[in-house]
Design an enzyme around this catalytic site. Structure first.
Site, PDB file in Angstrom:
ATOM      1  N   CYS A 230       0.850  -1.197   0.000  1.00  0.00           N
ATOM      2  CA  CYS A 230       0.000   0.000   0.000  1.00  0.00           C
ATOM      3  C   CYS A 230       0.886   1.248   0.000  1.00  0.00           C
ATOM      4  O   CYS A 230       1.649   1.472   0.938  1.00  0.00           O
ATOM      5  CB  CYS A 230      -0.929   0.008   1.214  1.00  0.00           C
ATOM      6  SG  CYS A 230      -1.795   1.583   1.387  1.00  0.00           S
TER       7      CYS A 230
ATOM      8  N   HIS B 227      -8.102   8.113   3.098  1.00  0.00           N
ATOM      9  CA  HIS B 227      -7.557   9.348   2.535  1.00  0.00           C
ATOM     10  C   HIS B 227      -8.661  10.248   1.993  1.00  0.00           C
ATOM     11  O   HIS B 227      -9.761   9.788   1.715  1.00  0.00           O
ATOM     12  CB  HIS B 227      -6.575   9.027   1.403  1.00  0.00           C
ATOM     13  CG  HIS B 227      -7.220   8.411   0.190  1.00  0.00           C
ATOM     14  ND1 HIS B 227      -7.599   7.082   0.145  1.00  0.00           N
ATOM     15  CD2 HIS B 227      -7.573   8.932  -1.012  1.00  0.00           C
ATOM     16  CE1 HIS B 227      -8.138   6.815  -1.033  1.00  0.00           C
ATOM     17  NE2 HIS B 227      -8.146   7.919  -1.758  1.00  0.00           N
TER      18      HIS B 227
ATOM     19  N   GLN C   1      -9.081  13.678  -0.940  1.00  0.00           N
ATOM     20  CA  GLN C   1      -8.410  14.247  -2.098  1.00  0.00           C
ATOM     21  C   GLN C   1      -8.768  15.724  -2.196  1.00  0.00           C
ATOM     22  O   GLN C   1      -9.785  16.156  -1.649  1.00  0.00           O
ATOM     23  CB  GLN C   1      -8.877  13.559  -3.384  1.00  0.00           C
ATOM     24  CG  GLN C   1      -8.516  12.089  -3.469  1.00  0.00           C
ATOM     25  CD  GLN C   1      -9.001  11.471  -4.781  1.00  0.00           C
ATOM     26  OE1 GLN C   1      -8.531  11.819  -5.854  1.00  0.00           O
ATOM     27  NE2 GLN C   1      -9.952  10.571  -4.682  1.00  0.00           N
TER      28      GLN C   1
ATOM     29  N   GLU D  58     -32.910  10.893 -12.790  1.00  0.00           N
ATOM     30  CA  GLU D  58     -32.019  11.876 -12.177  1.00  0.00           C
ATOM     31  C   GLU D  58     -30.983  12.375 -13.185  1.00  0.00           C
ATOM     32  O   GLU D  58     -30.665  13.559 -13.234  1.00  0.00           O
ATOM     33  CB  GLU D  58     -31.313  11.269 -10.958  1.00  0.00           C
ATOM     34  CG  GLU D  58     -32.218  11.071  -9.745  1.00  0.00           C
ATOM     35  CD  GLU D  58     -33.069   9.811  -9.799  1.00  0.00           C
ATOM     36  OE1 GLU D  58     -32.944   9.031 -10.780  1.00  0.00           O
ATOM     37  OE2 GLU D  58     -33.864   9.594  -8.867  1.00  0.00           O
TER      38      GLU D  58
HETATM   39 ZN   LIG Z   1      -2.244   1.469   3.602  1.00  0.00          ZN
END
Ligand SMILES: [Zn+2]
Ligand SMILES: [Zn+2]
Ligand SMILES: [Zn+2]
Ligand SMILES: [Zn+2]
Lengths: 345, 345
Positions: free
Chosen positions: A45, A172, A174, A315
């Protein structure tokens, strides 16, 4: 009898379903695969501690130990996106006006905020100090990016889980700094300016007062922030978190995040996760344009949209949504969930 | 270097990814479960032939055999939606103006167009005559609904497969007649009117000419219709099908559907299904407002959006899309697929 409700901030009408409405508890994902819990560190990762060499050089980091960039010992890192959607290099071409079609260079900045060195700690698992650092990093990046006059708006957003668009599992956010004001912000600015000119006050300040007065769409609150399901929420469990005190952007408010926003944000995300079995969601901030002075007509806020239903043809064709969950019922459902936020500290 | 492209019809800027672009063939769903083919009739399917009593009474049907409503012998049926999002009954309340929040009764019509009595025949499996009946039914319903002055716009749409929002497997379209002009149509009308006033001609007529001249975004065409991936497509493989000759709406053009639109629509959907392994998609029409005279500035068209990627936080926050597929590459990929449309007859 179905009803139509108008969202004051955007002006859009939303169909609040009645015949086809679903009870709040039915939105918990039914047959979610029980995955083995993720480990604290994953070898390949790029966002895990010890793998700092796998990312582009950091642009900001909060470190307790090592002061050396791109080494372990950090609690939060901001890095350029390795495959940026926009790039901050200028090839001097500018806007290309064609015969009919217009295009230009994709100027901008695309960054990743790695919220924690550990692979398996999501926002509600962070302690208050760590969560405040995430907010502080937004503030710092906004101030820094304001230095580039070509950037007009910075969109900070978070995709939680693969189903909501997260391509990397490690927690995370962004940010994408854009060379133009995006259309949905444009609409909010325009409507808020119009309201201010007519009524002499901020539209969202008024809206927050009304929500508080009615109370039935409030999920969670403290002295400084209100989390509520908006009157004309387009999708089930759409929630806004806004400061009670007027502030047009994050970086101009210079708030004490840890004491004020963190308890409400953490409390809300904990409720959501516990009541709806950790659903995928998108979270984003709506702020004043980059570099603007404090604006009296615009009021920053956070929107969280759990991905619980499919956005379909109607939509996409019209921009008009059918919400199959009554905002008041969804708010009650989350409000009544007792969350011991303290236990996360 | 990423690029930004502006869609002439909507005015929106789209980020066309370069670094993160994916090759067209990578969009075919990877690990799609191979389901057993569906049977022609399903006992408990309310849309299958023989189950007509399971739906509300039909409002339109095309029948070869029995002339009796709500019995077998039809090739297409239009019925009211059993759980309508809007209802055509007036409780006399009208618009409710609150202190701050506005709401009103959800007035409108919600119908289902059952395209075929057979459970397992999708649009590309229909013969040209049957497919023309589907288009004819749209036209007939538009004419009929125009009789209610409270209805302002009729949105016809189709959700293909569960992942695109189809809650019933049996092939069908829906229509929702709305008491207001929906926001995305409003934008198109405004931009097309502005262009017409400035240039003295229809924006989409110009756009179609340009697309034809360039040719690299065209997927399929005949003398009457053009199927192409628009210059600033917001999502991979977004495709528009438009009449070459100017017409503002379906019902004012009174076209020979079977000879003109059907070959292009069927050809396109066959290519899509064969090249991308029958992906889920949303299909919808954009038409002039209900009851309008033929308009010289607006040009009706069909939009098809395959569901191949996840619409995530950035798009929801800003309304700005990142397309990870180059329109020209996607168009070439579909254009080069040979489809023997004749074989379906
Ligand atoms: Zn990670
Ligand atoms: Zn305010
Ligand atoms: Zn069926
Ligand atoms: Zn035209």
């Amino acid at each position: 009898m179905p009803i139509l409700r108008q969202e004051p901030l955007t002006g859009e009408w939303v169909i609040i379903a009645t015949d086809r409405a679903r009870r709040p508890e039915t939105f918990a994902p039914q047959k979610k695969e029980k995955k083995a819990p993720s480990p604290a560190r994953v070898d390949n990762c790029p966002f895990c501690y010890g793998n700092e060499h796998m990312t582009p050089p950091e642009v900001l980091a909060y470190r307790d130990e090592s002061p050396k960039a791109d080494t372990p010992g950090w609690s939060l890192r901001v890095i350029p996106n390795k495959f940026p959607a926009l790039e901050q290099s200028d090839n001097g071409e500018g806007l290309f006006i064609g015969n009919f079609f217009e295009s230009c260079q994709g100027y901008g900045v695309h960054e990743v905020i790695i919220e924690t060195p550990e692979h398996n700690r999501h926002l509600p698992d962070l302690n208050d100090y760590e969560l405040a650092l995430v907010l502080k990093s937004f503030e710092e990046r906004l101030v820094s990016l304001a230095g580039d006059p070509k950037l007009k708006y910075v969109q900070i957003f978070r995709n939680h889980l693969r189903e909501a668009g997260a391509s990397i599992e490690h927690p995370h956010c962004q940010l994408l700094a854009l060379p133009f004001t995006p259309p949905l912000l444009d609409i909010e600015y325009r409507r808020c300016r119009d309201y201010y000119e007519e009524e002499g006050r901020c539209l969202l300040c008024t809206l927050l007062e009304e929500e508080e007065k009615m109370g039935d769409r409030v999920v969670l609150e403290n002295d400084s922030f209100l989390a509520f399901i908006p009157f004309a929420a387009p999708l089930p469990f759409t929630t806004w978190i806004a400061p009670r005190g007027h502030a047009s952007s994050l970086e101009v408010s210079q708030d004490n995040w840890e004491a004020k926003l963190v308890p409400v944000l953490k409390g809300f995300l904990s409720k959501l996760s516990q009541k709806l079995e950790d659903p995928p969601y998108n979270l984003y901030l709506h702020l004043a344009p980059l570099r603007s002075e404090p604006l009296s007509y615009y009021h920053w806020h956070m929107e969280i949209i759990p991905k619980l239903t499919i956005v379909a043809g109607l939509e996409m064709a019209t921009g008009t949504y059918i919400n199959v969950s009554k905002p008041e019922e969804a708010a009650k459902f989350l409000r009544e969930q007792k969350v011991n936020v303290e236990s996360y500290k």
